[in-house]
Design a protein around this motif. Structure first.
Motif, mmCIF file in Angstrom:
data_model
loop_
_atom_site.group_PDB
_atom_site.id
_atom_site.type_symbol
_atom_site.label_atom_id
_atom_site.label_comp_id
_atom_site.label_asym_id
_atom_site.label_seq_id
_atom_site.Cartn_x
_atom_site.Cartn_y
_atom_site.Cartn_z
ATOM 1 N N GLY A 169 -1.382 7.559 -11.035
ATOM 2 C CA GLY A 169 -1.197 8.793 -10.258
ATOM 3 C C GLY A 169 -1.434 10.019 -11.118
ATOM 4 O O GLY A 169 -2.144 10.952 -10.736
ATOM 5 N N LEU B 271 -13.598 8.458 -8.894
ATOM 6 C CA LEU B 271 -14.154 7.275 -8.232
ATOM 7 C C LEU B 271 -13.564 5.995 -8.823
ATOM 8 O O LEU B 271 -13.194 5.072 -8.099
ATOM 9 C CB LEU B 271 -15.674 7.243 -8.383
ATOM 10 C CG LEU B 271 -16.469 8.165 -7.487
ATOM 11 C CD1 LEU B 271 -17.945 7.829 -7.594
ATOM 12 C CD2 LEU B 271 -16.018 8.026 -6.043
ATOM 13 N N GLY C 72 0.822 -1.207 0.000
ATOM 14 C CA GLY C 72 0.000 0.000 0.000
ATOM 15 C C GLY C 72 0.858 1.260 0.000
ATOM 16 O O GLY C 72 0.608 2.192 -0.761
ATOM 17 N N PHE D 258 2.482 1.850 -3.339
ATOM 18 C CA PHE D 258 1.518 2.387 -4.297
ATOM 19 C C PHE D 258 1.340 3.892 -4.083
ATOM 20 O O PHE D 258 1.361 4.669 -5.040
ATOM 21 C CB PHE D 258 0.185 1.658 -4.148
ATOM 22 C CG PHE D 258 -0.835 2.093 -5.144
ATOM 23 C CD1 PHE D 258 -0.783 1.638 -6.444
ATOM 24 C CD2 PHE D 258 -1.839 2.981 -4.783
ATOM 25 C CE1 PHE D 258 -1.717 2.057 -7.374
ATOM 26 C CE2 PHE D 258 -2.778 3.395 -5.701
ATOM 27 C CZ PHE D 258 -2.721 2.930 -7.005
ATOM 28 N N ASN D 259 1.200 4.307 -2.812
ATOM 29 C CA ASN D 259 1.118 5.739 -2.505
ATOM 30 C C ASN D 259 2.324 6.471 -3.070
ATOM 31 O O ASN D 259 2.183 7.518 -3.705
ATOM 32 C CB ASN D 259 1.101 5.966 -0.987
ATOM 33 C CG ASN D 259 -0.202 5.541 -0.353
ATOM 34 O OD1 ASN D 259 -1.161 5.241 -1.049
ATOM 35 N ND2 ASN D 259 -0.237 5.510 0.963
ATOM 36 N N ILE E 90 -4.503 -3.064 -4.736
ATOM 37 C CA ILE E 90 -3.653 -3.214 -3.553
ATOM 38 C C ILE E 90 -4.093 -4.398 -2.699
ATOM 39 O O ILE E 90 -3.282 -5.208 -2.255
ATOM 40 C CB ILE E 90 -3.686 -1.928 -2.696
ATOM 41 C CG1 ILE E 90 -3.064 -0.776 -3.462
ATOM 42 C CG2 ILE E 90 -2.942 -2.126 -1.390
ATOM 43 C CD1 ILE E 90 -1.638 -1.002 -3.830
ATOM 44 N N SER F 291 -7.699 1.212 -7.532
ATOM 45 C CA SER F 291 -6.491 1.183 -6.697
ATOM 46 C C SER F 291 -6.702 0.286 -5.491
ATOM 47 O O SER F 291 -5.837 -0.526 -5.145
ATOM 48 C CB SER F 291 -6.143 2.577 -6.178
ATOM 49 O OG SER F 291 -6.063 3.485 -7.216
ATOM 50 N N ILE F 292 -7.862 0.454 -4.842
ATOM 51 C CA ILE F 292 -8.122 -0.339 -3.638
ATOM 52 C C ILE F 292 -8.156 -1.822 -3.971
ATOM 53 O O ILE F 292 -7.550 -2.646 -3.285
ATOM 54 C CB ILE F 292 -9.441 0.110 -2.970
ATOM 55 C CG1 ILE F 292 -9.268 1.521 -2.409
ATOM 56 C CG2 ILE F 292 -9.861 -0.855 -1.878
ATOM 57 C CD1 ILE F 292 -10.534 2.141 -1.917
ATOM 58 N N ILE G 259 -9.801 5.372 -7.909
ATOM 59 C CA ILE G 259 -9.612 5.046 -6.498
ATOM 60 C C ILE G 259 -10.151 3.658 -6.183
ATOM 61 O O ILE G 259 -9.525 2.883 -5.464
ATOM 62 C CB ILE G 259 -10.210 6.155 -5.617
ATOM 63 C CG1 ILE G 259 -9.303 7.382 -5.767
ATOM 64 C CG2 ILE G 259 -10.315 5.739 -4.173
ATOM 65 C CD1 ILE G 259 -9.856 8.638 -5.254
#
Lengths: 333, 278
Positions: A286, A302, A267, A270-271, A312, A308-309, A305
């Motif tokens: 990004g 939306l 996580g 990824f950030n 991960i 992404s969730i 994100i």
């Protein structure tokens, strides 16, 4: 039988993480007073000059459907789960109307995966190797120097490190491009890969340096405490070579927890990757999120994100499932 | 004090020195009278460092030194608020989970694990992009705090699980001490040393997250923070125009802040380990 229980539990956690995360993403925008439909209408009316009330009303209804804001809250939620989570369908993108959001994300996601996966693998391998050497032979001068370097680089935030690399190697020395310009449309495969690699060096390096620093620090402390255990001392009395002790006694005992740590670190990587992409203008998720925010592309925000969730959570699941295969003292707890 | 200092390792000494330096620069120095560094055109634009403007001025005519000091102060403040929220909530949830056990333990841990694994930045981006840079320092800190409690909660829970079995806790239980009192008088002293190093770590994570949001233009719009200051310089092409006196100071200060506080954390942990060893 126990193996299935372990896998089952991990799968449940995986599903729960995605569900809670996605529900969060659904609830948050609805808690804020900012209404994307009205924002869009005021932007369209500002651009087209005048619009009569009937047109505006028709537009409003159409936008509500496209933003998934039609019907009761429960209907919106189920539609979002059904279309978004299971169909990767987040409606059309507003900045590239009417291309679906899912299709655009599909074009950007591989770059992010390439960047983060390669740097994670390299950082983990190099970092654990150096950390093992530094922890196993902790009184050597070289070990102390290596650990010192790791401690200086690791705490620096991704954003700052990327910026420094950009200024030093991109601007002052000019070795690599300051901002990425990948020839995505090049017919020649070789030309494309050459530009991909050249433009990925600096973004990957900033992820790599932070990552390597962390693995050196954690592996060093793990392996130095294992190196003091009785069974290592016993191996020494038996006259085994230092190399053998390092590889089959210390490494094998410490690497296992490093795999778990790898799963938990994804996580964060990824950030870091999101930020690094923005600094270097690298065409990944990004960058896409940044563009979506700048142009208030609600569906795109939306969509990116949510994906992404899911990405991960799935990567973490995979790393978790590998774990029992490398641990001979399997316990599945 | 003398004993502490002679036992402190090199890292801890450097870390304490860094902490004092940053606190003085961020909280004592602003007490001296100065211009408001946010207002445009208080000075001529793009000045090189000189006697009045120690670090020169920005392309907007702001004094860089005072902008830097205010940024440092706000960044540290955000870090402190987030770390306070994260550590307090984390300890509370962790102790609750560890001592209640059973269903509540499992439910709380599923929630905690979710927050550990979930990629925080995308959700922070979502929340702050809806605030459109209108959020104040407190709202931003609360938002960041949402992701700061999960890891501490997990750690405290595992500490609570081992403590629960120790004799002196059992003695306290059987001597009729209530649950709350046991937690405060018997458990917290153990959690304390850990909480301090976790707190400092949380400060760093929060400052880093704020700077990440700043790159996206999502940090509060007119709030000088280290992240915002760097981002403002980038937006005005300070790199291409080689205005190192503008973009350099916040970058270098951030790097020193992170290395200094990290040395403080590891140095403190080493110190605690050695103290236990004696």
């Amino acid at each position: 039988m126990k193996a299935w229980k372990y896998i089952g539990l991990r799968l449940i956690t995986w599903a729960l993480v995605i569900w809670i995360g996605v529900t969060f993403v659904f609830i948050i925008p609805r808690l804020f007073p900012s209404n994307p439909v009205e924002n869009m209408i005021s932007r369209i009316t500002a651009m087209s000059g005048t619009m009569d009330a009937i047109q505006v009303e028709a537009l409003r209804r159409q936008l509500r459907v496209q933003f998934g804001l039609d019907g009761s809250l429960w209907e919106q939620y189920t539609t979002y789960i059904k279309n978004g989570l299971f169909g990767f369908n987040f409606g059309p993108s507003l900045m590239n109307y009417p291309t679906p959001v899912g299709e655009i994300i599909g074009r950007y996601l591989p770059y992010t995966l390439f960047l983060s996966v390669t740097s994670v693998i390299i950082a983990w391998t190099i970092g654990n190797f150096i950390g093992l050497l530094a922890g196993f032979r902790k009184n050597k001068r070289s070990s102390k120097i290596l650990e010192g370097i790791a401690i200086t680089i690791y705490p620096i935030p991704y954003f700052i490190l990327a910026l420094v690399l950009q200024i030093v190697f991109g601007f002052l020395l000019g070795w690599f491009p300051m901002t990425a310009n990948i020839l995505t449309t090049a017919k020649d495969r070789g030309v494309f890969f050459a530009s991909l690699l050249r433009n990925s060096v600096l973004p990957a390096l900033s992820l790599l340096l932070v990552g390597t620093g962390w693995w050196i620090i954690s592996m060093k402390s793990l392996s130095s405490s294992i190196a003091e255990e009785d069974f290592v001392q016993y191996a020494r009395y038996r006259g085994l070579s230092e190399r053998r002790i390092g590889a089959s006694y210390v490494l094998r005992n410490s690497i296992i927890s490093q795999v778990t740590a790898l799963a938990l670190s994804l996580g964060g990587v990824f950030n870091g990757s999101l930020i690094t992409e923005i600094v270097f203008n690298y065409p990944g998720v990004g960058k896409l999120i940044q563009q979506a925010i700048l142009s208030s592309d609600y569906n795109m925000i939306l969509g990116t994100i949510t994906i992404s969730i899911i990405a991960i959570a799935t990567a973490t699941l995979v790393a978790d499932l590998i774990y029992p295969f490398i641990d001979p003292r399997i316990r599945y707890s | 004090m003398k004993v502490f200092w002679s036992n402190a390792g090199f890292r801890l000494k450097v870390g304490i020195f860094a902490l004092v330096f940053f606190l003085v620069l961020g909280y004592i120095v602003p007490l001296f009278p100065h211009v408001d560094p946010i207002i445009y055109n208080t000075y001529p634009k793009n000045l090189k460092p000189n006697a009045v403007n120690w670090l020169g001025t920005t392309a907007l005519g702001q004094d860089i030194f005072w902008l830097l000091v205010e940024s440092l102060r706000n960044s540290i403040l955000i870090g402190l608020i987030v770390a306070t929220i994260g550590t307090t909530v984390g300890i509370f949830i962790g102790l609750l989970s560890g001592f209640l056990g059973g269903f509540w333990d499992r439910a709380l841990m599923v929630l905690t694990d979710t927050f550990v694994v979930i990629p925080s930045l995308p959700i922070l981006i979502l929340m702050t992009s809806l605030m459109k840079g209108q959020a104040g320092i407190l709202l931003l800190a609360l938002t960041l705090g949402l992701f700061a409690w999960a890891w501490p909660a997990r750690q405290v829970r595992s500490m609570a699980l081992t403590l629960k079995e120790r004799d002196f806790i059992q003695t306290a239980w059987f001597s009729g001490e209530g649950a709350i009192q046991t937690i405060f008088t018997e458990i917290l002293p153990f959690v304390w040393t850990w909480a301090l190093s976790n707190f400092m770590n949380a400060v760093l994570v929060a400052i880093a997250s704020e700077s990440s949001l700043a790159v996206l233009g999502l940090s509060p719009a007119n709030l000088p923070t280290l992240g915002n200051m760097i981002q403002w310089a980038r937006e005005r092409n300070a790199i291409l125009l080689k205005q190192w006196n503008w973009i350099g100071p916040p970058v270098i200060l951030t790097i020193l802040l992170f290395i200094g506080l990290f040395l403080l954390i590891t140095g403190y942990n080493d110190y605690q380990t050695r103290k236990r060893g004696r």
